[in-house]
Design a protein around this motif. Structure first.
Motif, PDB file in Angstrom:
ATOM      1  N   ASN A 222      22.911 -31.902 -24.452  1.00 16.52           N
ATOM      2  CA  ASN A 222      23.115 -30.980 -23.271  1.00 16.52           C
ATOM      3  C   ASN A 222      22.914 -29.512 -23.679  1.00 16.52           C
ATOM      4  O   ASN A 222      24.417 -29.087 -24.311  1.00 16.52           O
ATOM      5  CB  ASN A 222      24.844 -31.645 -22.823  1.00 16.52           C
ATOM      6  CG  ASN A 222      25.704 -30.562 -22.700  1.00 16.52           C
ATOM      7  OD1 ASN A 222      25.781 -30.164 -21.322  1.00 16.52           O
ATOM      8  ND2 ASN A 222      26.747 -30.518 -22.580  1.00 16.52           N
ATOM      9  N   ASN A 223      22.216 -29.249 -23.089  1.00 17.58           N
ATOM     10  CA  ASN A 223      22.401 -27.604 -23.214  1.00 17.58           C
ATOM     11  C   ASN A 223      22.695 -26.777 -22.702  1.00 17.58           C
ATOM     12  O   ASN A 223      22.422 -25.800 -22.145  1.00 17.58           O
ATOM     13  CB  ASN A 223      20.597 -27.408 -23.729  1.00 17.58           C
ATOM     14  CG  ASN A 223      20.564 -25.578 -23.972  1.00 17.58           C
ATOM     15  OD1 ASN A 223      21.084 -26.111 -24.995  1.00 17.58           O
ATOM     16  ND2 ASN A 223      19.087 -25.568 -23.135  1.00 17.58           N
ATOM     17  N   THR A 224      24.216 -27.108 -21.909  1.00 17.14           N
ATOM     18  CA  THR A 224      24.499 -26.110 -20.900  1.00 17.14           C
ATOM     19  C   THR A 224      26.386 -26.018 -21.271  1.00 17.14           C
ATOM     20  O   THR A 224      26.806 -25.554 -22.524  1.00 17.14           O
ATOM     21  CB  THR A 224      25.022 -26.542 -19.727  1.00 17.14           C
ATOM     22  OG1 THR A 224      26.272 -28.283 -20.242  1.00 17.14           O
ATOM     23  CG2 THR A 224      23.523 -28.053 -18.906  1.00 17.14           C
ATOM     24  N   THR A 225      26.257 -24.587 -20.612  1.00 18.52           N
ATOM     25  CA  THR A 225      28.290 -24.285 -20.768  1.00 18.52           C
ATOM     26  C   THR A 225      28.696 -25.433 -20.470  1.00 18.52           C
ATOM     27  O   THR A 225      30.464 -24.941 -20.662  1.00 18.52           O
ATOM     28  CB  THR A 225      28.005 -23.135 -20.390  1.00 18.52           C
ATOM     29  OG1 THR A 225      27.551 -23.500 -19.433  1.00 18.52           O
ATOM     30  CG2 THR A 225      27.598 -22.226 -21.246  1.00 18.52           C
TER      31      THR A 225
ATOM     32  N   ARG B 243      10.967 -22.272 -28.203  1.00 14.25           N
ATOM     33  CA  ARG B 243      12.490 -21.145 -28.211  1.00 14.25           C
ATOM     34  C   ARG B 243      12.920 -20.294 -26.696  1.00 14.25           C
ATOM     35  O   ARG B 243      13.760 -19.894 -26.438  1.00 14.25           O
ATOM     36  CB  ARG B 243      11.056 -19.644 -28.684  1.00 14.25           C
ATOM     37  CG  ARG B 243      10.604 -20.817 -30.435  1.00 14.25           C
ATOM     38  CD  ARG B 243      10.005 -19.476 -30.889  1.00 14.25           C
ATOM     39  NE  ARG B 243      10.696 -17.844 -31.175  1.00 14.25           N
ATOM     40  CZ  ARG B 243      10.555 -17.437 -32.212  1.00 14.25           C
ATOM     41  NH1 ARG B 243       9.941 -17.858 -32.874  1.00 14.25           N
ATOM     42  NH2 ARG B 243      11.179 -15.703 -32.192  1.00 14.25           N
ATOM     43  N   GLU B 244      12.290 -20.537 -25.401  1.00 15.72           N
ATOM     44  CA  GLU B 244      12.920 -20.103 -24.541  1.00 15.72           C
ATOM     45  C   GLU B 244      13.823 -20.967 -23.998  1.00 15.72           C
ATOM     46  O   GLU B 244      15.123 -20.293 -23.834  1.00 15.72           O
ATOM     47  CB  GLU B 244      11.623 -20.078 -23.116  1.00 15.72           C
ATOM     48  CG  GLU B 244      11.867 -20.062 -21.880  1.00 15.72           C
ATOM     49  CD  GLU B 244      12.591 -18.718 -21.770  1.00 15.72           C
ATOM     50  OE1 GLU B 244      13.250 -18.269 -21.104  1.00 15.72           O
ATOM     51  OE2 GLU B 244      12.081 -17.636 -22.449  1.00 15.72           O
ATOM     52  N   ALA B 245      14.124 -22.184 -23.845  1.00 14.41           N
ATOM     53  CA  ALA B 245      14.801 -23.440 -24.102  1.00 14.41           C
ATOM     54  C   ALA B 245      16.292 -23.308 -24.332  1.00 14.41           C
ATOM     55  O   ALA B 245      16.980 -22.955 -24.388  1.00 14.41           O
ATOM     56  CB  ALA B 245      13.839 -24.302 -23.448  1.00 14.41           C
ATOM     57  N   PHE B 246      16.472 -23.011 -25.974  1.00 12.16           N
ATOM     58  CA  PHE B 246      17.123 -23.485 -26.470  1.00 12.16           C
ATOM     59  C   PHE B 246      17.689 -21.791 -26.847  1.00 12.16           C
ATOM     60  O   PHE B 246      18.691 -21.336 -28.159  1.00 12.16           O
ATOM     61  CB  PHE B 246      16.956 -24.032 -27.665  1.00 12.16           C
ATOM     62  CG  PHE B 246      16.713 -25.747 -27.760  1.00 12.16           C
ATOM     63  CD1 PHE B 246      17.717 -26.217 -27.379  1.00 12.16           C
ATOM     64  CD2 PHE B 246      15.505 -25.998 -28.065  1.00 12.16           C
ATOM     65  CE1 PHE B 246      17.273 -27.601 -26.643  1.00 12.16           C
ATOM     66  CE2 PHE B 246      15.207 -27.089 -27.301  1.00 12.16           C
ATOM     67  CZ  PHE B 246      16.627 -27.800 -26.839  1.00 12.16           C
ATOM     68  N   ALA B 247      17.073 -20.889 -26.548  1.00  8.99           N
ATOM     69  CA  ALA B 247      17.682 -19.499 -27.283  1.00  8.99           C
ATOM     70  C   ALA B 247      19.107 -19.206 -26.589  1.00  8.99           C
ATOM     71  O   ALA B 247      19.619 -18.454 -27.511  1.00  8.99           O
ATOM     72  CB  ALA B 247      17.033 -18.318 -26.800  1.00  8.99           C
ATOM     73  N   ALA B 248      19.374 -19.994 -25.356  1.00  9.61           N
ATOM     74  CA  ALA B 248      20.366 -19.346 -24.841  1.00  9.61           C
ATOM     75  C   ALA B 248      20.959 -21.116 -23.814  1.00  9.61           C
ATOM     76  O   ALA B 248      20.075 -21.464 -23.437  1.00  9.61           O
ATOM     77  CB  ALA B 248      20.877 -18.698 -23.763  1.00  9.61           C
ATOM     78  N   PRO B 249      21.996 -21.203 -23.594  1.00 10.61           N
ATOM     79  CA  PRO B 249      22.805 -22.323 -22.822  1.00 10.61           C
ATOM     80  C   PRO B 249      21.895 -22.018 -21.796  1.00 10.61           C
ATOM     81  O   PRO B 249      22.132 -20.922 -20.575  1.00 10.61           O
ATOM     82  CB  PRO B 249      24.182 -22.005 -23.224  1.00 10.61           C
ATOM     83  CG  PRO B 249      24.334 -21.310 -23.617  1.00 10.61           C
ATOM     84  CD  PRO B 249      22.788 -20.261 -24.382  1.00 10.61           C
ATOM     85  N   ASP B 250      22.302 -23.659 -20.687  1.00 11.85           N
ATOM     86  CA  ASP B 250      21.988 -23.081 -18.991  1.00 11.85           C
ATOM     87  C   ASP B 250      20.835 -22.755 -18.305  1.00 11.85           C
ATOM     88  O   ASP B 250      20.594 -22.091 -17.076  1.00 11.85           O
ATOM     89  CB  ASP B 250      22.827 -22.670 -18.316  1.00 11.85           C
ATOM     90  CG  ASP B 250      24.332 -22.662 -18.791  1.00 11.85           C
ATOM     91  OD1 ASP B 250      24.838 -23.773 -18.573  1.00 11.85           O
ATOM     92  OD2 ASP B 250      25.749 -21.505 -19.078  1.00 11.85           O
ATOM     93  N   LYS B 251      20.106 -23.133 -20.074  1.00 11.21           N
ATOM     94  CA  LYS B 251      18.359 -23.483 -19.392  1.00 11.21           C
ATOM     95  C   LYS B 251      17.492 -24.922 -19.278  1.00 11.21           C
ATOM     96  O   LYS B 251      18.125 -25.365 -19.847  1.00 11.21           O
ATOM     97  CB  LYS B 251      17.182 -22.484 -20.599  1.00 11.21           C
ATOM     98  CG  LYS B 251      17.830 -20.986 -20.798  1.00 11.21           C
ATOM     99  CD  LYS B 251      17.169 -20.160 -21.766  1.00 11.21           C
ATOM    100  CE  LYS B 251      17.231 -18.707 -21.610  1.00 11.21           C
ATOM    101  NZ  LYS B 251      16.598 -18.093 -22.007  1.00 11.21           N
TER     102      LYS B 251
END
Length: 511
Positions: A422-425, A273-281
């Motif tokens: 790729n969980n980044t922007t 939940r912490e990692a995928f709630a927002a990108p660049d984590k």
């Protein structure tokens, strides 16, 4: 004459189908193969308004009308998305307003708001016709706040003495205290114990259900759960039990001795939940949590991977709190659930990014008329799990992890699947050496159609922002030019021949 022309046109197609195609034989299905949809019966779909009674769709704290018939009518909807099993919230008769099923009044009856026993049996039967398993929540820790048992002189010993559980309470306090103020059942009492065990067995023999998700496991002594598991498996040897133990990997693993088949992966959930709630984590905490869980549990204790349950705020809310598009966040999260070791368990409404805070806000009515983008994505992921055993049974090895990007592989027999996230922007380029992947092959993307060929004994993966790609490691494809020329020539000849036949038939028609 037109029919004859059509028949002739089918010949080239038959030539194509005559070409032999290798296909791996499907292995026997196990619980690792399941893809699970968890739902709150009352909030899913109202299939029969005749049983609504005092249901009120405008009051989220009471029954809203969902029922067994509603679930039955939506089985094809779930099957089409690839779900092979469903978990139903507790279906036993509850106290007033117990729409969530946690306030049990009678362990041998269905709640009247959901429908009759016959309607539940119909649900199970229809699910089995579609090769889908049915699991129900079993609540053995407590009964409802207004239980008639509290006023029954013969059942005074069925309960622990009323007391709250302190935050730093001992295990004994957890097992004897009243969770959320609900009357706590005393499983050390022989009559209470036998009642619960008999009820658990009765539902199996009466309805042919396939499993229990056992709620509040850590609030009941382990010796009871050992007997519980033995009892249900004595009725159905392949009966499945999923333990809901809310704690870290060490606590969860301590219940492995009870014989419970699998556990909800709460420790992994917090990091997901912490990692995928927002990108660049960073994704490192996610894989660290996975490694710790695997180390603690080990063996055959499977884990149920999930993003949210009926007891916590929706993952969609986490994304919304970060001002992120819930759709892209859900795609990243679902990609992880469906490709990592474990059984994916998806809570109802996730496919439409249903929002909500703590209960009852997270128990909104399901909406079947919203955007279908996530539904299509879930269907693709389900197809991949069904098609490639490595995504279900394969060993997992992390090949690359830096910031919000990662690559891991799943290997099963001769099959290797590579997953790039790729969980980044920003677009990421990731280079993998031949020591990590066999050289002189290619990675064929199954989600987005990407193709990466081995060059200079390495693979250069370019992956767009907030995207996941699932690759098969395959021999390099070779364009067989002579074969294509022959097929093209055959098609050309048949095309000319058909044109001549049609032209002649027109010429012979009476004017």
């Amino acid at each position: 004459m037109r029919k004859r022309a059509l028949s002739l046109a089918l010949i080239p197609l038959l030539l194509f189908y005559a070409i032999p195609v290798g296909a791996a034989e499907k292995e026997q299905r196990t619980w690792k193969d399941e893809i699970v949809y968890s739902l709150l019966v009352d909030r899913f779909f109202d299939g029969d308004t005749q049983n609504n009674g005092d249901a009120n769709v405008n009051d989220p704290s009471t029954f809203n009308g969902g029922d067994f018939e509603g679930v039955t009518k939506k089985l094809n909807y779930l099957k089409d998305m690839g779900y092979t099993a469903i978990i139903l919230s507790p279906i036993f008769a509850n106290d007033a307003n117990g729409y969530h099923g946690d306030w049990v009044a009678d362990f041998y009856k269905t709640d009247k708001h959901y429908g009759t026993m016959e309607e539940f049996k119909k649900l199970v039967n229809e699910a089995h016709k579609r090769d889908m398993k049915v699991i129900i929540d079993f609540q053995a820790n407590n009964v409802g706040p207004d239980s008639a048992w509290l006023n029954d002189p013969k059942k005074q010993d069925w309960f622990h003495e009323e007391k709250k559980i302190s935050k730093d309470g001992s295990q004994t306090d957890l097992e004897t205290g009243w969770v959320d103020g609900l009357p706590d059942l005393n499983q050390d009492n022989e009559e209470t114990r036998e009642y619960l065990l008999d009820a658990a067995k009765w539902w199996i023999t009466e309805t042919d259900i396939d499993g229990y998700r056992i709620n509040k496991v850590q609030y009941v002594a382990k010796d009871f759960w050992k007997e519980f598991v033995d009892a249900v498996k004595s009725e159905k040897s392949n009966f499945y039990t999923i333990g809901d133990v809310q704690g870290d990997a060490e606590l969860i693993s301590s219940y492995k001795e009870t014989g419970i088949d699998a556990f909800m992966a709460y420790r992994q959930n917090a990091e997901l939940r912490e990692a995928f709630a927002a990108p660049d984590k960073e994704l490192k905490p996610v894989f660290d949590a996975f490694a710790k869980s695997e180390d603690e549990l080990g063996g055959n204790a499977h884990q149920g991977l999930f993003m949210d349950t009926q007891g916590m705020p929706r993952f969609t809310k986490d994304a919304a709190d970060h001002n992120e598009n819930p759709g892209s966040r859900w795609r990243m999260a679902l990609s992880y659930l469906y490709t990592m070791p474990g059984v994916p368990i998806v809570f109802y409404g996730s496919e439409i990014a249903l929002n909500g805070d703590i209960a009852p806000d997270n128990h909104k009515l399901m909406n079947f008329k919203t955007e279908q983008e996530l539904v299509e994505y879930i269907t693709k992921l389900s197809d991949l799990r069904d098609m490639y055993p490595a995504l279900v049974k394969g060993d997992m090895e992390l090949l690359y992890e830096e910031g919000g990007a990662s690559v891991f592989k799943r290997v099963y027999g001769d099959e290797t699947i590579v997953v790039a996230m790729n969980n980044t922007t920003e677009t990421q380029t990731i280079n993998l050496a031949d020591k990590e992947l066999e050289s002189n092959k290619e990675l064929r993307g199954m989600l987005n159609g990407d193709l990466v060929r081995s060059k200079d004994n390495s693979y250069s993966i370019v992956i767009d922002r907030e995207t996941t790609e699932v690759y098969t490691l395959s021999p390099k494809s070779i364009i067989n030019i002579p074969y294509l020329l022959v097929i093209g020539l055959v098609l050309l000849i048949f095309g000319i021949f058909i044109a001549l036949v049609i032209k002649r038939s027109k010429r012979n028609q009476p004017k």
